[in-house]
Structure formats: structure tokens, C-alpha cells
Scaffold this active site. Structure first.
Site, mmCIF file in Angstrom:
data_model
loop_
_atom_site.group_PDB
_atom_site.id
_atom_site.type_symbol
_atom_site.label_atom_id
_atom_site.label_comp_id
_atom_site.label_asym_id
_atom_site.label_seq_id
_atom_site.Cartn_x
_atom_site.Cartn_y
_atom_site.Cartn_z
ATOM 1 N N ARG A 48 0.819 -1.217 0.000
ATOM 2 C CA ARG A 48 0.000 0.000 0.000
ATOM 3 C C ARG A 48 0.851 1.263 0.000
ATOM 4 N NH1 ARG A 48 -3.444 2.959 4.225
ATOM 5 N NH2 ARG A 48 -5.338 3.622 3.109
ATOM 6 N N ILE A 74 -7.223 7.351 -0.955
ATOM 7 C CA ILE A 74 -7.082 5.900 -0.985
ATOM 8 C C ILE A 74 -7.900 5.387 0.191
ATOM 9 C CG2 ILE A 74 -4.910 6.014 0.345
ATOM 10 C CD1 ILE A 74 -4.011 3.470 -1.071
ATOM 11 N N SER A 75 -8.784 4.439 -0.075
ATOM 12 C CA SER A 75 -9.752 4.021 0.944
ATOM 13 C C SER A 75 -9.087 3.363 2.149
ATOM 14 C CB SER A 75 -10.766 3.048 0.341
ATOM 15 O OG SER A 75 -11.584 3.687 -0.599
ATOM 16 N N GLN A 76 -9.767 3.449 3.272
ATOM 17 C CA GLN A 76 -9.366 2.755 4.496
ATOM 18 C C GLN A 76 -9.208 1.260 4.195
ATOM 19 O OE1 GLN A 76 -12.490 3.007 7.362
ATOM 20 N NE2 GLN A 76 -11.457 1.721 8.883
#
Length: 225
Positions: A48, A74-76
Site C-alpha cells: 500500500r 485511498i480508501s481505508q
């Protein structure tokens, strides 16, 4: 599930991007209800920290959304895992993603062995994501376009995953969903959203289920360079 060798090599990190830190994130996701070991293993492997600005790399394995520019995030990781787990329940082969963003969710899906088609309306974000895909040796088909119209040339899809919120589910996307397929999307206003799961059953009927309260950026029309 076997990630590309080049991805596994790039996944090596140090300090706050080390495998130990990633393992802690995976354990947190498991404690928060993520059960699919394929999804957890993929999140452990996919780096990530390579999908965000270098200045934020030390926060890459926190369970939180992070900015990627252009008003996007950027999503959790928990949200990525929950949405991925939901679509994997229908054993998809081909998936359409609406909103490439950083490319992280796309990479998770491709590393699970899915044939991924992804659409991004912001050209600069898509170019950055494509560069990451090449560097990591991940095969993903991508398109610069308005995501709300889908990608009819390759329809139908076994799964559709939408990474931005619209006031309602979009009929154009539902029409591109195969029999037995599943669409997962955030639905609602800027102040109140829920993750919704839509499934087209074998007999052609549509079922809906509300999964979780969530917060996503809004799904916007048109294209930007």
C-alpha cells in the site's frame, strides 16, 4: 492465490512499511470481522505504501483513508477488505471497478486472480496508477472516462465495485452486471452513506442488502485531464 513475483519483491519494506507492520494491520482487519483469508493474504502482500505519496508512507498501514490529491483518497484498508470480501463471495472472474484512484483497490483485485477493468475520470490519477501497475507487473485494463456510464464493450461483469458515492445505485451499471453477479457501492449523500450490495440472482431478480455505514468521496460526472 499467488501474487506476481515482481509484486512480492516490491512488497519488501522497512520500518513502518515492514512486513511486521503489515501483519499487524491484517490482524486488526481480522479482529474487525474480515474473514476471507484470500483477501487478508492479498492485503498483507500488496504494498500500500507504493500507492500513496512518499511523504505519507509511514502511515500506509494505518487503518485509515489517506489523501492522494485532486480531492480524492485511498480508501481505508478495512473498507477495501470489506468490499473485496463481498464481491469474492460470488466467485467472480471478471470485475469492473468504477474509480481507479491510486490503483490500490485494482491491484488487490488483480492479485486475487480477477480479470480487472477499471475506469478513472481524472487523467493524472489514472496515469499514476498505470505506472504503478507496470512497476508491479500487474495486468489491469484501464480507461480514462466517466465511470457512471460503465464499460459496455466488455460487459457483462461478474462483479462491479464502485469506489465513490452516488445518491442512488446507477441503472447503467446494473445493466452491465451478469446473472449471478454482484455490485457493491456506497450510496447516499455527503453526510450519510451506506455500503450497498446488489445481487442479480440466477433467476434474474435483483436483491439488495445494506452492509455498513461508510464515508466516500462523491461520484462525479465527466472527465478531467
Amino acid at each position: 492465490m499467488t501474487a506476481p513475483a515482481s509484486l512480492q519483491a516490491k512488497a519488501v519494506g522497512i520500518g513502518m512499511t515492514s512486513q511486521r507492520v503489515r501483519d499487524r494491520l491484517v490482524e486488526r482487519l481480522r479482529e474487525c470481522g474480515i474473514q476471507d483469508e484470500r483477501v487478508l493474504t492479498t492485503i498483507r502482500i500488496v504494498p500500500r505504501h507504493l500507492f500513496i505519496d512518499e511523504a505519507l508512507a509511514l502511515r500506509a498501514y494505518e487503518d485509515t483513508a489517506l489523501p492522494i490529491g485532486h480531492g480524492q483518497t485511498i480508501s481505508q484498508p478495512w473498507v477495501v477488505a470489506r468490499m473485496t470480501e463481498a464481491v469474492m463471495q460470488v466467485a467472480p472472474k471478471k470485475i469492473l471497478e468504477i474509480g481507479t484512484g491510486s490503483g490500490y483497490q485494482s491491484a488487490i483485485l488483480a492479485s486475487l486472480g480477477l480479470e480487472v477493468y477499471t475506469i478513472e475520470r481524472i487523467g493524472k490519477l489514472l496515469r499514476q496508477a498505470r505506472k504503478r501497475f507496470r512497476q508491479l507487473g500487474i495486468k489491469i485494463r484501464s480507461k480514462h472516462d466517466d465511470g457512471s456510464i460503465g464499460w459496455t464493450e466488455h460487459a457483462p461483469y461478474n462483479a462491479i465495485l464502485v469506489t465513490a458515492a452516488a445518491p442512488t445505485l446507477i441503472d447503467t451499471l446494473i445493466e452491465q452486471l451478469a446473472i449471478g453477479g454482484r455490485l457493491v457501492a456506497p450510496v447516499g449523500t455527503a453526510s450519510e452513506q451506506a455500503l450497498v450490495q446488489l445481487t442479480r440472482t440466477i433467476d434474474g431478480n435483483i436483491t439488495h442488502e445494506i452492509l455498513e455505514p461508510v464515508t466516500f468521496v462523491s461520484l462525479l460526472p465527466g472527465m478531467l485531464d
